[in-house]
Scaffold this motif. Structure first.
Motif, PDB file in Angstrom:
ATOM      1  N   SER A  29       0.845  -1.183   0.000  1.00  0.00           N
ATOM      2  CA  SER A  29       0.000   0.000   0.000  1.00  0.00           C
ATOM      3  C   SER A  29       0.884   1.239   0.000  1.00  0.00           C
ATOM      4  CB  SER A  29      -0.892  -0.010   1.242  1.00  0.00           C
ATOM      5  OG  SER A  29      -1.686   1.146   1.281  1.00  0.00           O
ATOM      6  N   GLY A  30       0.611   2.146  -0.909  1.00  0.00           N
ATOM      7  CA  GLY A  30       1.400   3.369  -1.021  1.00  0.00           C
ATOM      8  C   GLY A  30       2.462   3.325  -2.104  1.00  0.00           C
ATOM      9  N   ASP A  31       2.687   2.150  -2.705  1.00  0.00           N
ATOM     10  CA  ASP A  31       3.668   2.055  -3.787  1.00  0.00           C
ATOM     11  C   ASP A  31       3.184   2.818  -5.014  1.00  0.00           C
ATOM     12  OD1 ASP A  31       5.376   0.467  -2.327  1.00  0.00           O
ATOM     13  OD2 ASP A  31       4.872  -1.401  -3.359  1.00  0.00           O
ATOM     14  N   ILE A  32       4.101   3.514  -5.655  1.00  0.00           N
ATOM     15  CA  ILE A  32       3.834   4.208  -6.914  1.00  0.00           C
ATOM     16  C   ILE A  32       4.757   3.573  -7.941  1.00  0.00           C
ATOM     17  CG2 ILE A  32       3.851   6.404  -8.143  1.00  0.00           C
ATOM     18  CD1 ILE A  32       3.637   7.748  -5.339  1.00  0.00           C
ATOM     19  N   MET A  33       4.166   3.021  -8.999  1.00  0.00           N
ATOM     20  CA  MET A  33       4.960   2.264  -9.970  1.00  0.00           C
ATOM     21  C   MET A  33       4.545   2.625 -11.394  1.00  0.00           C
ATOM     22  SD  MET A  33       6.059  -1.096  -8.338  1.00  0.00           S
ATOM     23  CE  MET A  33       5.860  -1.588  -6.638  1.00  0.00           C
ATOM     24  N   LEU A  34       5.425   2.272 -12.302  1.00  0.00           N
ATOM     25  CA  LEU A  34       5.166   2.435 -13.721  1.00  0.00           C
ATOM     26  C   LEU A  34       4.936   1.058 -14.318  1.00  0.00           C
ATOM     27  CD1 LEU A  34       5.148   4.609 -15.989  1.00  0.00           C
ATOM     28  CD2 LEU A  34       7.561   4.061 -16.353  1.00  0.00           C
ATOM     29  N   TYR A  35       3.803   0.889 -14.991  1.00  0.00           N
ATOM     30  CA  TYR A  35       3.500  -0.360 -15.687  1.00  0.00           C
ATOM     31  C   TYR A  35       3.739  -0.119 -17.166  1.00  0.00           C
ATOM     32  CZ  TYR A  35       1.061  -4.492 -17.340  1.00  0.00           C
ATOM     33  OH  TYR A  35       0.752  -5.680 -17.955  1.00  0.00           O
ATOM     34  N   LYS A  45      -3.558  -1.147  -1.580  1.00  0.00           N
ATOM     35  CA  LYS A  45      -3.636  -2.382  -0.788  1.00  0.00           C
ATOM     36  C   LYS A  45      -2.325  -3.140  -0.977  1.00  0.00           C
ATOM     37  CE  LYS A  45      -8.625  -3.092  -0.961  1.00  0.00           C
ATOM     38  NZ  LYS A  45      -9.710  -3.993  -1.419  1.00  0.00           N
ATOM     39  N   THR A  46      -2.009  -4.013  -0.031  1.00  0.00           N
ATOM     40  CA  THR A  46      -0.821  -4.867  -0.108  1.00  0.00           C
ATOM     41  C   THR A  46      -1.259  -6.254  -0.577  1.00  0.00           C
ATOM     42  OG1 THR A  46       0.289  -3.630   1.641  1.00  0.00           O
ATOM     43  CG2 THR A  46       1.068  -5.873   1.234  1.00  0.00           C
ATOM     44  N   PHE A  47      -0.535  -6.793  -1.578  1.00  0.00           N
ATOM     45  CA  PHE A  47      -0.903  -8.092  -2.129  1.00  0.00           C
ATOM     46  C   PHE A  47       0.253  -8.625  -2.975  1.00  0.00           C
ATOM     47  CE2 PHE A  47      -2.061  -4.858  -5.105  1.00  0.00           C
ATOM     48  CZ  PHE A  47      -1.739  -5.379  -6.359  1.00  0.00           C
ATOM     49  N   PRO A  48       0.317  -9.948  -3.191  1.00  0.00           N
ATOM     50  CA  PRO A  48       1.342 -10.509  -4.075  1.00  0.00           C
ATOM     51  C   PRO A  48       0.966 -10.260  -5.533  1.00  0.00           C
ATOM     52  CG  PRO A  48      -0.036 -12.252  -3.216  1.00  0.00           C
ATOM     53  CD  PRO A  48      -0.480 -10.979  -2.541  1.00  0.00           C
ATOM     54  N   ASN A  61       3.184   7.555   4.544  1.00  0.00           N
ATOM     55  CA  ASN A  61       2.257   7.058   5.557  1.00  0.00           C
ATOM     56  C   ASN A  61       0.950   6.651   4.880  1.00  0.00           C
ATOM     57  OD1 ASN A  61       0.849   6.446   7.847  1.00  0.00           O
ATOM     58  ND2 ASN A  61       0.836   8.516   8.681  1.00  0.00           N
ATOM     59  N   PRO A  62       0.872   5.422   4.348  1.00  0.00           N
ATOM     60  CA  PRO A  62      -0.292   5.027   3.557  1.00  0.00           C
ATOM     61  C   PRO A  62      -1.474   4.487   4.355  1.00  0.00           C
ATOM     62  CG  PRO A  62       1.297   3.273   3.522  1.00  0.00           C
ATOM     63  CD  PRO A  62       1.914   4.400   4.333  1.00  0.00           C
ATOM     64  N   SER A  63      -1.489   4.657   5.675  1.00  0.00           N
ATOM     65  CA  SER A  63      -2.509   4.008   6.506  1.00  0.00           C
ATOM     66  C   SER A  63      -3.937   4.381   6.126  1.00  0.00           C
ATOM     67  CB  SER A  63      -2.266   4.304   7.980  1.00  0.00           C
ATOM     68  OG  SER A  63      -2.296   5.698   8.213  1.00  0.00           O
ATOM     69  N   ALA A  64      -4.212   5.610   5.726  1.00  0.00           N
ATOM     70  CA  ALA A  64      -5.576   6.021   5.376  1.00  0.00           C
ATOM     71  C   ALA A  64      -5.805   6.026   3.868  1.00  0.00           C
ATOM     72  CB  ALA A  64      -5.864   7.403   5.944  1.00  0.00           C
ATOM     73  N   LEU A  65      -4.825   5.582   3.122  1.00  0.00           N
ATOM     74  CA  LEU A  65      -4.891   5.646   1.665  1.00  0.00           C
ATOM     75  C   LEU A  65      -6.091   4.891   1.096  1.00  0.00           C
ATOM     76  CD1 LEU A  65      -3.130   6.971  -0.474  1.00  0.00           C
ATOM     77  CD2 LEU A  65      -1.832   4.858  -0.631  1.00  0.00           C
TER      78      LEU A  65
END
Length: 91
Positions: A29-35, A45-48, A61-65
């Motif tokens: 959660s909070g990652d910013i990426m280029l696809y 969200k955090t996920f594989p 601080n992504p807690s409320a994201l």
């Protein structure tokens, strides 16, 4: 930014950026990426993941994201200040 899979916001940029995609494994959660080379993605969200991304940065601080991003349209602004990339979220 558009919504995808109930875990990310994305936006296709008008031009390609330099990309060095790699196997990320776990998205946080909070990652910013280029696809690819022109799709900016903000994860709330955090996920594989089996997909390859180029890491751009992250929200400190992504807690409320998730609460904010699930509620609708967002705007994400990037600025270059003194040769450092700073990012701001505007809801």
């Amino acid at each position: 930014m558009g919504e995808l899979n109930d875990n990310e916001k994305y936006h296709y940029l008008p031009c390609a950026l330099p990309a060095t995609p790699s196997d990320i494994g776990t998205i946080h959660s909070g990652d910013i990426m280029l696809y690819g080379s022109n799709c900016l993605v903000l994860f709330y969200k955090t996920f594989p993941s089996p997909y390859r991304y180029t890491p751009i940065g992250s929200i400190d601080n992504p807690s409320a994201l998730e609460m904010f991003l699930c509620s609708g349209q967002i705007f994400l602004k990037f600025e270059l200040i003194n040769n450092q990339l700073w990012n701001y979220m505007i809801f």
